[in-house]
Design an enzyme around this catalytic site. Structure first.
Site, PDB file in Angstrom:
ATOM      1  CG  MET A 175      -2.080  -0.889   1.142  1.00 22.58           C
ATOM      2  SD  MET A 175      -3.033  -1.209  -0.518  1.00 22.58           S
ATOM      3  CE  MET A 175      -4.148   0.179  -0.231  1.00 22.58           C
ATOM      4  CE  LYS A 188     -20.640  22.405  18.777  1.00 26.20           C
ATOM      5  NZ  LYS A 188     -20.381  21.857  17.612  1.00 26.20           N
ATOM      6  CB  SER A 248     -21.474  12.979  13.815  1.00 32.78           C
ATOM      7  OG  SER A 248     -21.686  14.066  14.458  1.00 32.78           O
ATOM      8  N   GLY A 300     -24.311  15.635  14.478  1.00 31.82           N
ATOM      9  CA  GLY A 300     -25.004  15.777  15.600  1.00 31.82           C
ATOM     10  C   GLY A 300     -25.443  17.296  15.833  1.00 31.82           C
TER      11      GLY A 300
END
Ligand code: R5P
Length: 311
Positions: A35, A191, A222, A224
């Site tokens: 790789m 937040k 995400s 969220g």
């Protein structure tokens, strides 16, 4: 001028090449069986002004390494000037020490790009403006705000009931810039993030009741931050909730989370290529930043003003 493509975002490089009417330089990037990355630039680059376009998005480490190896190949091929074009600059969120004995990986990545041989850097909506100072070479940081504002005006023509929302305190400057362009009000979400990937809305600062709310942010990862904010905004009486986010990282179950959320539509740019999930999500739309990036590349090459693109 030459354009060299990494493998992370070929659709965007193709779109930029079309805008500039310059073909992508011929190169081969392949892997050895362990790789390791091997690069061969087939076009002559001696004395050329070369732009290597590579987002260091998922898989971030492979794409970063590929960028470094391409830059090294160009430097050894005697390119006159190498500009690393990073539509999405991965590792940007690690820009300070949140706790003792943690790294500042954004600075490490800046050092690596410079050490590989880049002469200058072109980015889009860096997570924090101060990251420009992590580089001791010139860096131009573009903003998606003009592209977003144009789209908002087309989508909600003549609308004067808009509140632009910053989904956290850190994004206020970015959101305020869009609010100013639209002549709209601004509200801020307080937040709290106790650990990476998990966020909670504490308060909404500003008026959102009966308003069309547009959240502006640099990254949706995400999902969220965005989904929690959307729930809180609707709970506080917002009529509609839209989001314009520059970089659609959208990792893990983010797409499902956004599809199931009360977000009317999420607009992301193509700084990161859309996955099949993103393409088929009903409330996710992709806007191209290829014209903006192409114009910036053209101006860097002809040594004319890039800052006038911010207007
Ligand atoms: C944070 O400071 C960023 O601007 C984004 O709000 C954050 O990275 C989004 O992450 P997630 O989608 O995982 O909540």
């Amino acid at each position: 001028m030459k354009i060299v493509a990494g493998n992370s975002n070929l659709p965007l490089v193709e779109a930029i090449s079309k805008e500039l009417n310059i073909p992508i330089a011929k190169s081969t990037i392949r892997r050895f069986s362990d790789m390791e990355i091997f690069v061969e630039i087939h076009d002559n680059v001696r004395g050329e002004d070369v732009f290597v376009i590579q987002s260091t998005s998922y898989p971030a480490n492979d794409n970063l390494m590929e960028l470094l190896v391409v830059i090294d190949a160009l430097r050894r091929g005697s390119a006159r000037r190498i500009t690393a074009v990073l539509p999405y600059f991965g590792y940007a969120r690690q820009d300070r020490k949140p706790a003792p004995r943690t790294p500042i990986s954004a600075k490490l990545v800046a050092n690596m790009i410079t050490a590989a041989g880049a002469d200058r850097v072109l980015t889009l909506d860096l997570h924090a403006g101060q990251i420009q100072g992590f580089f001791d070479i010139p860096l131009d940081n573009l903003f998606a705000a003009p592209v977003f504002t144009r789209d908002i005006k087309q989508r909600l023509p003549g609308e004067n009931n808009i509140t632009v929302i910053s989904p956290d305190i850190g994004g206020v400057i970015r959101a305020r810039a869009v609010a100013k362009r639209l002549g709209a009000d601004l509200a801020i979400i307080d937040k709290r993030r106790e650990k990476a990937g998990v966020s909670e809305v504490m308060h909404i600062i500003g008026e959102v009741k009966n308003r069309r709310c547009i959240m502006i942010d640099d990254i949706v990862d995400s999902g969220g931050t965005l989904c929690n904010a959307a729930v809180a905004l609707k709970g506080a009486g917002a009529l509609e909730v839209y989001a314009y986010i520059t970089h659609g990282v959208l990792s893990g179950g983010a797409v499902d989370r956004i599809v199931a959320s009360p977000i009317d539509s999420l607009v992301v740019t193509d700084s990161i290529p859309a996955t099949d999930g993103v393409k088929s999500a009903e409330n996710i739309i992709q806007l191209s930043i290829a014209p903006l990036m192409a114009e910036a590349i053209q101006r860097i090459s002809s040594e004319t003003s890039v800052s006038s693109l911010f207007d």
